[in-house]
Design a protein around this motif. Structure first.
Motif, PDB file in Angstrom:
ATOM      1  N   THR A  29      14.729 -18.081 -25.337  1.00  0.00           N
ATOM      2  CA  THR A  29      14.608 -19.345 -25.756  1.00  0.00           C
ATOM      3  C   THR A  29      15.745 -19.571 -26.883  1.00  0.00           C
ATOM      4  OG1 THR A  29      13.282 -18.377 -27.721  1.00  0.00           O
ATOM      5  CG2 THR A  29      12.276 -19.418 -25.749  1.00  0.00           C
ATOM      6  N   ILE A  30      16.372 -20.641 -27.305  1.00  0.00           N
ATOM      7  CA  ILE A  30      17.375 -20.842 -28.158  1.00  0.00           C
ATOM      8  C   ILE A  30      16.582 -22.064 -29.203  1.00  0.00           C
ATOM      9  CG2 ILE A  30      19.599 -21.932 -28.778  1.00  0.00           C
ATOM     10  CD1 ILE A  30      20.435 -21.465 -25.908  1.00  0.00           C
ATOM     11  N   ASN A  31      16.519 -21.616 -30.514  1.00  0.00           N
ATOM     12  CA  ASN A  31      16.159 -22.098 -31.475  1.00  0.00           C
ATOM     13  C   ASN A  31      14.879 -22.508 -31.200  1.00  0.00           C
ATOM     14  OD1 ASN A  31      18.282 -21.770 -33.330  1.00  0.00           O
ATOM     15  ND2 ASN A  31      19.480 -23.507 -32.234  1.00  0.00           N
ATOM     16  N   GLY A  32      13.852 -22.085 -30.691  1.00  0.00           N
ATOM     17  CA  GLY A  32      12.501 -22.525 -30.246  1.00  0.00           C
ATOM     18  C   GLY A  32      12.506 -23.198 -28.756  1.00  0.00           C
ATOM     19  N   HIS A  33      13.390 -23.420 -28.191  1.00  0.00           N
ATOM     20  CA  HIS A  33      13.395 -24.213 -26.915  1.00  0.00           C
ATOM     21  C   HIS A  33      13.849 -23.452 -25.869  1.00  0.00           C
ATOM     22  CE1 HIS A  33      13.144 -28.041 -29.215  1.00  0.00           C
ATOM     23  NE2 HIS A  33      14.334 -27.532 -29.968  1.00  0.00           N
ATOM     24  N   GLN A  34      13.026 -23.763 -24.790  1.00  0.00           N
ATOM     25  CA  GLN A  34      13.509 -22.890 -23.362  1.00  0.00           C
ATOM     26  C   GLN A  34      14.942 -23.206 -22.844  1.00  0.00           C
ATOM     27  OE1 GLN A  34      10.411 -21.328 -22.317  1.00  0.00           O
ATOM     28  NE2 GLN A  34      12.010 -20.060 -21.171  1.00  0.00           N
ATOM     29  N   ALA A  35      15.528 -21.975 -22.673  1.00  0.00           N
ATOM     30  CA  ALA A  35      16.881 -22.163 -22.237  1.00  0.00           C
ATOM     31  C   ALA A  35      17.358 -21.745 -20.825  1.00  0.00           C
ATOM     32  CB  ALA A  35      17.842 -21.087 -23.198  1.00  0.00           C
ATOM     33  N   ASP A  45      22.939 -20.245 -33.940  1.00  0.00           N
ATOM     34  CA  ASP A  45      21.666 -20.220 -33.091  1.00  0.00           C
ATOM     35  C   ASP A  45      20.785 -19.181 -33.169  1.00  0.00           C
ATOM     36  OD1 ASP A  45      22.277 -22.854 -32.259  1.00  0.00           O
ATOM     37  OD2 ASP A  45      22.916 -22.152 -30.303  1.00  0.00           O
ATOM     38  N   LYS A  46      19.427 -19.162 -33.076  1.00  0.00           N
ATOM     39  CA  LYS A  46      18.625 -17.940 -33.161  1.00  0.00           C
ATOM     40  C   LYS A  46      18.064 -17.828 -31.548  1.00  0.00           C
ATOM     41  CE  LYS A  46      17.409 -17.889 -37.661  1.00  0.00           C
ATOM     42  NZ  LYS A  46      18.440 -18.426 -38.335  1.00  0.00           N
ATOM     43  N   LEU A  47      18.320 -16.817 -30.866  1.00  0.00           N
ATOM     44  CA  LEU A  47      17.973 -16.451 -29.470  1.00  0.00           C
ATOM     45  C   LEU A  47      16.723 -15.664 -29.519  1.00  0.00           C
ATOM     46  CD1 LEU A  47      20.921 -17.558 -29.183  1.00  0.00           C
ATOM     47  CD2 LEU A  47      21.204 -16.078 -27.248  1.00  0.00           C
ATOM     48  N   VAL A  48      15.962 -15.706 -28.878  1.00  0.00           N
ATOM     49  CA  VAL A  48      14.682 -14.808 -28.566  1.00  0.00           C
ATOM     50  C   VAL A  48      14.673 -14.421 -27.329  1.00  0.00           C
ATOM     51  CG1 VAL A  48      12.140 -14.233 -28.643  1.00  0.00           C
ATOM     52  CG2 VAL A  48      13.470 -15.925 -30.341  1.00  0.00           C
ATOM     53  N   ILE A  49      15.012 -13.108 -26.971  1.00  0.00           N
ATOM     54  CA  ILE A  49      15.323 -12.676 -25.494  1.00  0.00           C
ATOM     55  C   ILE A  49      14.204 -11.655 -25.193  1.00  0.00           C
ATOM     56  CG2 ILE A  49      16.618 -11.534 -23.848  1.00  0.00           C
ATOM     57  CD1 ILE A  49      18.964 -12.215 -25.996  1.00  0.00           C
TER      58      ILE A  49
END
Length: 88
Positions: A29-35, A45-49
């Motif tokens: 996700t990038i900033n809380g949105h599915q990427a 940008d904040k990425l969650v992997i």
């Protein structure tokens, strides 16, 4: 810069094709949105992997087309690494 290219250049994921697969499976996700692999990444940008059972949260600090291996970690800052409680 495309997400899959950033992940490869920053060496968070070794191959661009693997980065594309991970993104297309909905694990990033990038900033809380599915990427998707073609999603645009910008500085800040904040990425969650999701790597297996581990969630890694990073912040993009710089964008470069190419970097040397020892400089790759300068492109991002790890904010958090966690294993979700329901997977333990």
């Amino acid at each position: 810069m495309r997400l899959d290219k950033f992940l490869k250049v920053s060496r968070l994921i070794k191959r661009r094709t693997l980065a594309k697969e991970v993104a297309d499976k909905g694990r990033i996700t990038i900033n809380g949105h599915q990427a998707k692999a073609a999603s645009n990444v910008t500085v800040g940008d904040k990425l969650v992997i999701q790597f297996g059972q581990k969630l890694v949260t990073i912040e993009v600090t710089a964008l470069k087309e190419t970097v040397k291996k020892d400089e790759a970690e300068t492109l991002y800052k790890v904010l958090k690494e966690e294993v979700p409680k329901d997977t333990k």
